[in-house]
Scaffold this motif. Structure first.
Motif, PDB file in Angstrom:
ATOM      1  N   GLY A  19       0.809  -1.217   0.000  1.00 20.98           N
ATOM      2  CA  GLY A  19       0.000   0.000   0.000  1.00 20.98           C
ATOM      3  C   GLY A  19       0.841   1.264   0.000  1.00 20.98           C
ATOM      4  N   TRP A  20       2.038   1.204  -0.544  1.00 26.27           N
ATOM      5  CA  TRP A  20       2.993   2.302  -0.594  1.00 26.27           C
ATOM      6  C   TRP A  20       3.328   2.825   0.819  1.00 26.27           C
ATOM      7  N   ASP A  21       3.236   1.941   1.789  1.00 25.62           N
ATOM      8  CA  ASP A  21       3.611   2.300   3.160  1.00 25.62           C
ATOM      9  C   ASP A  21       5.111   2.058   3.326  1.00 25.62           C
ATOM     10  N   ILE A  22       5.904   2.926   2.702  1.00 28.05           N
ATOM     11  CA  ILE A  22       7.354   2.707   2.623  1.00 28.05           C
ATOM     12  C   ILE A  22       8.123   3.428   3.731  1.00 28.05           C
ATOM     13  N   PHE A  23       7.427   4.212   4.540  1.00 30.00           N
ATOM     14  CA  PHE A  23       8.066   4.905   5.658  1.00 30.00           C
ATOM     15  C   PHE A  23       7.759   4.167   6.958  1.00 30.00           C
ATOM     16  N   LYS A  24       8.221   2.937   7.045  1.00 29.07           N
ATOM     17  CA  LYS A  24       7.913   2.125   8.223  1.00 29.07           C
ATOM     18  C   LYS A  24       9.063   1.164   8.520  1.00 29.07           C
ATOM     19  N   PRO A  25      10.232   1.680   8.909  1.00 26.00           N
ATOM     20  CA  PRO A  25      11.369   0.796   9.212  1.00 26.00           C
ATOM     21  C   PRO A  25      11.110  -0.059  10.449  1.00 26.00           C
ATOM     22  N   ASP A  26      11.705  -1.231  10.480  1.00 34.34           N
ATOM     23  CA  ASP A  26      11.661  -2.077  11.677  1.00 34.34           C
ATOM     24  C   ASP A  26      12.830  -1.651  12.559  1.00 34.34           C
ATOM     25  N   TRP A  27      12.618  -0.629  13.366  1.00 33.45           N
ATOM     26  CA  TRP A  27      13.703  -0.021  14.136  1.00 33.45           C
ATOM     27  C   TRP A  27      14.368  -1.011  15.082  1.00 33.45           C
ATOM     28  N   ASP A  28      13.587  -1.825  15.781  1.00 32.08           N
ATOM     29  CA  ASP A  28      14.147  -2.772  16.742  1.00 32.08           C
ATOM     30  C   ASP A  28      15.080  -3.769  16.060  1.00 32.08           C
ATOM     31  N   TYR A  29      14.703  -4.199  14.877  1.00 35.32           N
ATOM     32  CA  TYR A  29      15.531  -5.143  14.119  1.00 35.32           C
ATOM     33  C   TYR A  29      16.797  -4.459  13.602  1.00 35.32           C
ATOM     34  N   LEU A  30      16.649  -3.267  13.050  1.00 38.82           N
ATOM     35  CA  LEU A  30      17.769  -2.594  12.396  1.00 38.82           C
ATOM     36  C   LEU A  30      18.832  -2.122  13.377  1.00 38.82           C
ATOM     37  N   GLN A  31      18.454  -1.821  14.615  1.00 41.34           N
ATOM     38  CA  GLN A  31      19.442  -1.325  15.564  1.00 41.34           C
ATOM     39  C   GLN A  31      20.416  -2.420  16.018  1.00 41.34           C
ATOM     40  N   SER A  32      20.160  -3.661  15.591  1.00 42.27           N
ATOM     41  CA  SER A  32      21.057  -4.767  15.929  1.00 42.27           C
ATOM     42  C   SER A  32      22.315  -4.781  15.059  1.00 42.27           C
ATOM     43  N   VAL A  46      15.568   9.815   7.081  1.00 43.49           N
ATOM     44  CA  VAL A  46      14.292  10.473   6.772  1.00 43.49           C
ATOM     45  C   VAL A  46      13.107   9.561   7.085  1.00 43.49           C
ATOM     46  N   GLY A  47      13.392   8.407   7.743  1.00 40.35           N
ATOM     47  CA  GLY A  47      12.333   7.490   8.130  1.00 40.35           C
ATOM     48  C   GLY A  47      11.903   6.514   7.055  1.00 40.35           C
ATOM     49  N   LEU A  48      12.726   6.338   6.026  1.00 38.43           N
ATOM     50  CA  LEU A  48      12.393   5.464   4.904  1.00 38.43           C
ATOM     51  C   LEU A  48      12.900   4.040   5.163  1.00 38.43           C
ATOM     52  N   SER A  83       2.246  14.880   0.099  1.00 37.97           N
ATOM     53  CA  SER A  83       3.202  15.952  -0.185  1.00 37.97           C
ATOM     54  C   SER A  83       4.358  15.929   0.808  1.00 37.97           C
ATOM     55  N   ALA A  84       4.061  15.607   2.073  1.00 40.50           N
ATOM     56  CA  ALA A  84       5.120  15.519   3.082  1.00 40.50           C
ATOM     57  C   ALA A  84       6.058  14.357   2.771  1.00 40.50           C
ATOM     58  N   LYS A  85       5.494  13.250   2.283  1.00 37.13           N
ATOM     59  CA  LYS A  85       6.316  12.098   1.928  1.00 37.13           C
ATOM     60  C   LYS A  85       7.177  12.402   0.700  1.00 37.13           C
ATOM     61  N   GLY A 136      24.210  18.693  11.099  1.00 41.06           N
ATOM     62  CA  GLY A 136      22.980  19.226  11.652  1.00 41.06           C
ATOM     63  C   GLY A 136      21.722  18.631  11.055  1.00 41.06           C
ATOM     64  N   TRP A 137      21.804  17.407  10.557  1.00 38.60           N
ATOM     65  CA  TRP A 137      20.627  16.767   9.976  1.00 38.60           C
ATOM     66  C   TRP A 137      19.618  16.417  11.062  1.00 38.60           C
ATOM     67  N   GLU A 138      18.368  16.696  10.804  1.00 42.18           N
ATOM     68  CA  GLU A 138      17.305  16.234  11.690  1.00 42.18           C
ATOM     69  C   GLU A 138      17.069  14.753  11.419  1.00 42.18           C
ATOM     70  N   LEU A 139      16.957  13.968  12.484  1.00 45.34           N
ATOM     71  CA  LEU A 139      16.797  12.520  12.364  1.00 45.34           C
ATOM     72  C   LEU A 139      15.582  12.074  13.170  1.00 45.34           C
ATOM     73  N   PRO A 140      14.952  10.976  12.750  1.00 49.09           N
ATOM     74  CA  PRO A 140      13.873  10.415  13.567  1.00 49.09           C
ATOM     75  C   PRO A 140      14.398  10.031  14.947  1.00 49.09           C
ATOM     76  N   GLU A 141      13.590  10.206  15.950  1.00 46.96           N
ATOM     77  CA  GLU A 141      14.003   9.873  17.315  1.00 46.96           C
ATOM     78  C   GLU A 141      14.456   8.422  17.414  1.00 46.96           C
ATOM     79  N   GLU A 142      13.756   7.524  16.702  1.00 48.45           N
ATOM     80  CA  GLU A 142      14.119   6.102  16.745  1.00 48.45           C
ATOM     81  C   GLU A 142      15.527   5.868  16.220  1.00 48.45           C
ATOM     82  N   PHE A 143      15.933   6.639  15.221  1.00 49.87           N
ATOM     83  CA  PHE A 143      17.268   6.487  14.646  1.00 49.87           C
ATOM     84  C   PHE A 143      18.314   7.084  15.573  1.00 49.87           C
TER      85      PHE A 143
END
Length: 253
Positions: A19-32, A46-48, A83-85, A136-143
């Protein structure tokens, strides 16, 4: 140019299936992972989701889709969030060009293998976060929390130094030692120092406590430091409270 295992068409099919839901990383998995491909790291900035960070696919397929260029037979109508995406994808494309241009030897991003391969280059996560912090890049809190996770799990050769404890030599993270030293110094003056108290002390008076000269720069948002082995890293303010809490449970000395 790096070679790709999957075509743009296959990635588009997968995007439609989700469904073009491409801004949904698996943060818990990726931080390993201590290292990820440069395009994955920039995507996370950017949360991609990493699977959808192939730059030419983002440029030719994803960004046009969120800009409104869609196939009415397959795709849903444009929404206000699109538009935000599209803006986030445009930022991704700018950042990937900057990141690739900063690969060593010209820049500060080092390839894990020693051989840069453009956006497919594998780079240490902590090193990338330090790079993003300097720009000075803004990053998602999870990242940004990845920094705390990796900071608490450094290997012996990364930013650690020998410390004598009861006659035994152990390995200790130098920044943790400094944070704990500042905590004890403030506590000795009475009261219960908060995480912000400790951060401000390091920010404005670190020279009084930093006997190893590891601090490079401290702002309201980040501590940049270099270990005795020359490894550079950062600790974000958003991760500091958790780091301090862990130190209280397991003091470095």
């Amino acid at each position: 140019m790096a070679g790709y295992e999957y075509s743009r068409e296959e990635i588009t099919i997968d995007a439609r299936a989700h469904g073009w839901d491409i801004f949904k990383p698996d943060w818990d998995y990726l931080q390993s992972f201590p290292a990820l491909s440069l395009c994955s790291l920039v995507g996370l900035s950017v949360g991609l989701s990493p699977w959808f960070t192939r730059p030419d696919w983002v440029f030719r397929c994803a960004k046009p889709y969120f800009d409104g260029k869609r196939d009415p037979d397959f795709d849903e109508a444009v929404t206000e969030q699109d538009s935000a995406k599209a803006e986030a994808l445009g930022l991704f494309l700018k950042r990937i060009h900057i990141a690739v241009g900063n690969l060593a030897p010209a820049g500060s991003l080092n390839s894990i293998s020693g051989i840069p391969q453009g956006e497919a280059t594998f780079v240490n996560v902590a090193e990338f976060l330090a790079f993003a912090g300097r720009l000075g890049w803004e990053l998602p809190e999870e990242f940004r929390r990845f920094d705390a996770e990796h900071d608490l799990n450094y290997s012996a050769h990364e930013a650690k130094t020998p410390l004598e404890t009861n006659g035994k030599t152990t390995k200790t993270n130098q920044l943790h030692v400094l944070i704990w030293r500042v905590f004890l110094a403030l506590k000795s003056k009475g009261g219960k120092p908060t995480a912000q108290d400790i951060w401000n002390e390091i920010r404005f008076r670190h020279s009084e406590h930093d006997v190893d000269n590891i601090i490079q720069e401290v702002t309201a948002d980040v501590i940049e430091w270099r270990s005795c082995y020359g490894n550079e890293s950062i600790l974000n303010r958003g991760s500091f409270d958790k780091t301090l809490s862990n130190l209280k449970k397991n003091p470095p000395f």
